[in-house]
Design a protein around this motif. Sequence first.
Motif, PDB file in Angstrom:
ATOM      1  N   LYS A  49       0.830  -1.209   0.000  1.00  0.00           N
ATOM      2  CA  LYS A  49       0.000   0.000   0.000  1.00  0.00           C
ATOM      3  C   LYS A  49       0.861   1.253   0.000  1.00  0.00           C
ATOM      4  O   LYS A  49       0.489   2.278  -0.591  1.00  0.00           O
ATOM      5  CB  LYS A  49      -0.911  -0.019   1.229  1.00  0.00           C
ATOM      6  N   ARG A  50       2.016   1.180   0.653  1.00  0.00           N
ATOM      7  CA  ARG A  50       2.916   2.330   0.710  1.00  0.00           C
ATOM      8  C   ARG A  50       3.790   2.449  -0.528  1.00  0.00           C
ATOM      9  O   ARG A  50       4.617   3.352  -0.614  1.00  0.00           O
ATOM     10  CB  ARG A  50       3.809   2.221   1.950  1.00  0.00           C
ATOM     11  N   GLY A  51       3.670   1.530  -1.465  1.00  0.00           N
ATOM     12  CA  GLY A  51       4.448   1.608  -2.693  1.00  0.00           C
ATOM     13  C   GLY A  51       5.802   0.943  -2.629  1.00  0.00           C
ATOM     14  O   GLY A  51       6.706   1.275  -3.410  1.00  0.00           O
ATOM     15  N   TYR A  52       5.990   0.009  -1.713  1.00  0.00           N
ATOM     16  CA  TYR A  52       7.250  -0.715  -1.604  1.00  0.00           C
ATOM     17  C   TYR A  52       7.446  -1.634  -2.816  1.00  0.00           C
ATOM     18  O   TYR A  52       6.467  -2.127  -3.401  1.00  0.00           O
ATOM     19  CB  TYR A  52       7.275  -1.562  -0.338  1.00  0.00           C
ATOM     20  N   ASP A  53       8.701  -1.842  -3.169  1.00  0.00           N
ATOM     21  CA  ASP A  53       9.029  -2.806  -4.213  1.00  0.00           C
ATOM     22  C   ASP A  53       8.621  -4.207  -3.747  1.00  0.00           C
ATOM     23  O   ASP A  53       8.886  -4.597  -2.601  1.00  0.00           O
ATOM     24  CB  ASP A  53      10.525  -2.761  -4.511  1.00  0.00           C
ATOM     25  N   LYS A  54       7.976  -4.959  -4.630  1.00  0.00           N
ATOM     26  CA  LYS A  54       7.432  -6.258  -4.236  1.00  0.00           C
ATOM     27  C   LYS A  54       8.518  -7.231  -3.799  1.00  0.00           C
ATOM     28  O   LYS A  54       8.356  -7.965  -2.819  1.00  0.00           O
ATOM     29  CB  LYS A  54       6.633  -6.861  -5.403  1.00  0.00           C
ATOM     30  N   VAL A  61      20.593  -3.549   7.856  1.00  0.00           N
ATOM     31  CA  VAL A  61      21.584  -2.668   7.225  1.00  0.00           C
ATOM     32  C   VAL A  61      21.429  -2.691   5.708  1.00  0.00           C
ATOM     33  O   VAL A  61      21.497  -1.641   5.042  1.00  0.00           O
ATOM     34  CB  VAL A  61      23.009  -3.094   7.637  1.00  0.00           C
ATOM     35  N   TYR A  62      21.197  -3.873   5.149  1.00  0.00           N
ATOM     36  CA  TYR A  62      21.012  -3.981   3.695  1.00  0.00           C
ATOM     37  C   TYR A  62      19.796  -3.176   3.237  1.00  0.00           C
ATOM     38  O   TYR A  62      19.859  -2.439   2.242  1.00  0.00           O
ATOM     39  CB  TYR A  62      20.847  -5.451   3.306  1.00  0.00           C
ATOM     40  N   ILE A  63      18.683  -3.310   3.973  1.00  0.00           N
ATOM     41  CA  ILE A  63      17.472  -2.570   3.610  1.00  0.00           C
ATOM     42  C   ILE A  63      17.706  -1.070   3.710  1.00  0.00           C
ATOM     43  O   ILE A  63      17.289  -0.294   2.843  1.00  0.00           O
ATOM     44  CB  ILE A  63      16.296  -3.003   4.509  1.00  0.00           C
ATOM     45  N   ALA A  64      18.403  -0.637   4.769  1.00  0.00           N
ATOM     46  CA  ALA A  64      18.668   0.795   4.955  1.00  0.00           C
ATOM     47  C   ALA A  64      19.537   1.355   3.837  1.00  0.00           C
ATOM     48  O   ALA A  64      19.253   2.436   3.286  1.00  0.00           O
ATOM     49  CB  ALA A  64      19.331   1.020   6.315  1.00  0.00           C
ATOM     50  N   ILE A  65      20.599   0.619   3.467  1.00  0.00           N
ATOM     51  CA  ILE A  65      21.501   1.108   2.420  1.00  0.00           C
ATOM     52  C   ILE A  65      20.793   1.135   1.067  1.00  0.00           C
ATOM     53  O   ILE A  65      20.884   2.120   0.319  1.00  0.00           O
ATOM     54  CB  ILE A  65      22.762   0.223   2.361  1.00  0.00           C
ATOM     55  N   PHE A  77      19.855   4.573  -1.412  1.00  0.00           N
ATOM     56  CA  PHE A  77      20.292   4.822  -2.779  1.00  0.00           C
ATOM     57  C   PHE A  77      19.157   4.677  -3.795  1.00  0.00           C
ATOM     58  O   PHE A  77      19.187   5.312  -4.845  1.00  0.00           O
ATOM     59  CB  PHE A  77      21.443   3.875  -3.144  1.00  0.00           C
ATOM     60  N   GLN A  78      18.186   3.819  -3.502  1.00  0.00           N
ATOM     61  CA  GLN A  78      17.038   3.633  -4.397  1.00  0.00           C
ATOM     62  C   GLN A  78      15.779   4.087  -3.653  1.00  0.00           C
ATOM     63  O   GLN A  78      15.064   3.305  -3.049  1.00  0.00           O
ATOM     64  CB  GLN A  78      16.918   2.169  -4.825  1.00  0.00           C
ATOM     65  N   LYS A  79      15.531   5.384  -3.713  1.00  0.00           N
ATOM     66  CA  LYS A  79      14.491   5.976  -2.884  1.00  0.00           C
ATOM     67  C   LYS A  79      13.085   5.548  -3.265  1.00  0.00           C
ATOM     68  O   LYS A  79      12.141   5.689  -2.472  1.00  0.00           O
ATOM     69  CB  LYS A  79      14.602   7.500  -2.950  1.00  0.00           C
ATOM     70  N   ASN A  80      12.915   5.023  -4.469  1.00  0.00           N
ATOM     71  CA  ASN A  80      11.567   4.672  -4.919  1.00  0.00           C
ATOM     72  C   ASN A  80      11.137   3.265  -4.513  1.00  0.00           C
ATOM     73  O   ASN A  80       9.961   2.913  -4.635  1.00  0.00           O
ATOM     74  CB  ASN A  80      11.473   4.791  -6.450  1.00  0.00           C
ATOM     75  N   ILE A  81      12.049   2.429  -4.018  1.00  0.00           N
ATOM     76  CA  ILE A  81      11.672   1.044  -3.713  1.00  0.00           C
ATOM     77  C   ILE A  81      11.076   0.898  -2.316  1.00  0.00           C
ATOM     78  O   ILE A  81      10.381  -0.080  -2.042  1.00  0.00           O
ATOM     79  CB  ILE A  81      12.875   0.089  -3.857  1.00  0.00           C
ATOM     80  N   ALA A  82      11.347   1.874  -1.438  1.00  0.00           N
ATOM     81  CA  ALA A  82      10.822   1.787  -0.068  1.00  0.00           C
ATOM     82  C   ALA A  82      10.579   3.196   0.448  1.00  0.00           C
ATOM     83  O   ALA A  82      11.324   3.712   1.293  1.00  0.00           O
ATOM     84  CB  ALA A  82      11.794   1.038   0.843  1.00  0.00           C
ATOM     85  N   PRO A  83       9.547   3.859  -0.045  1.00  0.00           N
ATOM     86  CA  PRO A  83       9.301   5.252   0.354  1.00  0.00           C
ATOM     87  C   PRO A  83       8.903   5.374   1.820  1.00  0.00           C
ATOM     88  O   PRO A  83       8.357   4.450   2.418  1.00  0.00           O
ATOM     89  CB  PRO A  83       8.152   5.683  -0.567  1.00  0.00           C
TER      90      PRO A  83
END
Length: 221
Positions: free
Chosen positions: A133-138, A192-196, A200-206
Amino acid sequence: MSIELITFLLLASLFLLVFTGLPLAFSLGSVGIIFSYIFLGPESLFLLASRARSTMFIYVMIAVPLFMFMASILDKSGLADDLYNALSIWMGPVRGGLAMGTIVICTLMAAMSGVSAAAVLTMGVIALPAMMKRGYDKSLAMGSITAGGALGQLIPPSILMVIYGGVAGVSVGKLFMGGLFPGLLLAALFIVYIAIRSFFQKNIAPAMPEKERREITWNQK
């Protein structure tokens, strides 16, 4: 008959029974009994019975149904829902916060139940719709759930370690001690992986929209 052909027949028979809808316990048991009778003769049935009986008298196995009962209580009480709602409020404003919160919840559930399936199923119902719903990458959303759920095999109390320790005659306490640090280390590396990647890819986890942030009060937090 070659070992390769026997192995193929074993796997093919097992998958066939599983796909027919037969419970996994009966699928495994029936395949083992039938193939033992065919290839080893009727005497092998006595070996199977004695082995099953000796396994049932390993006292550490009593922990398995108790852990399953604890996982059932965790599921029915709604505690996982409350934990995820709390973390979504606190970590929602951060990019990738819901995915990182999912890892944290899976770690806590692994420490409370020892069952991987409990965390995967619960987070699949609660966290996946919220992240989509928040637009996260599947792939990121589903990966955080499955990776976090796998921590239940390492972080004590792990049912897998209890069964292995009972069958192999190894100290379950030492197995728990050996699995604690790697499990927590993996959870930290996942976060840490999710945060990094979210940085860098701001659109995959807004992050949570500004409007929703303003609606959250300190009382809710």
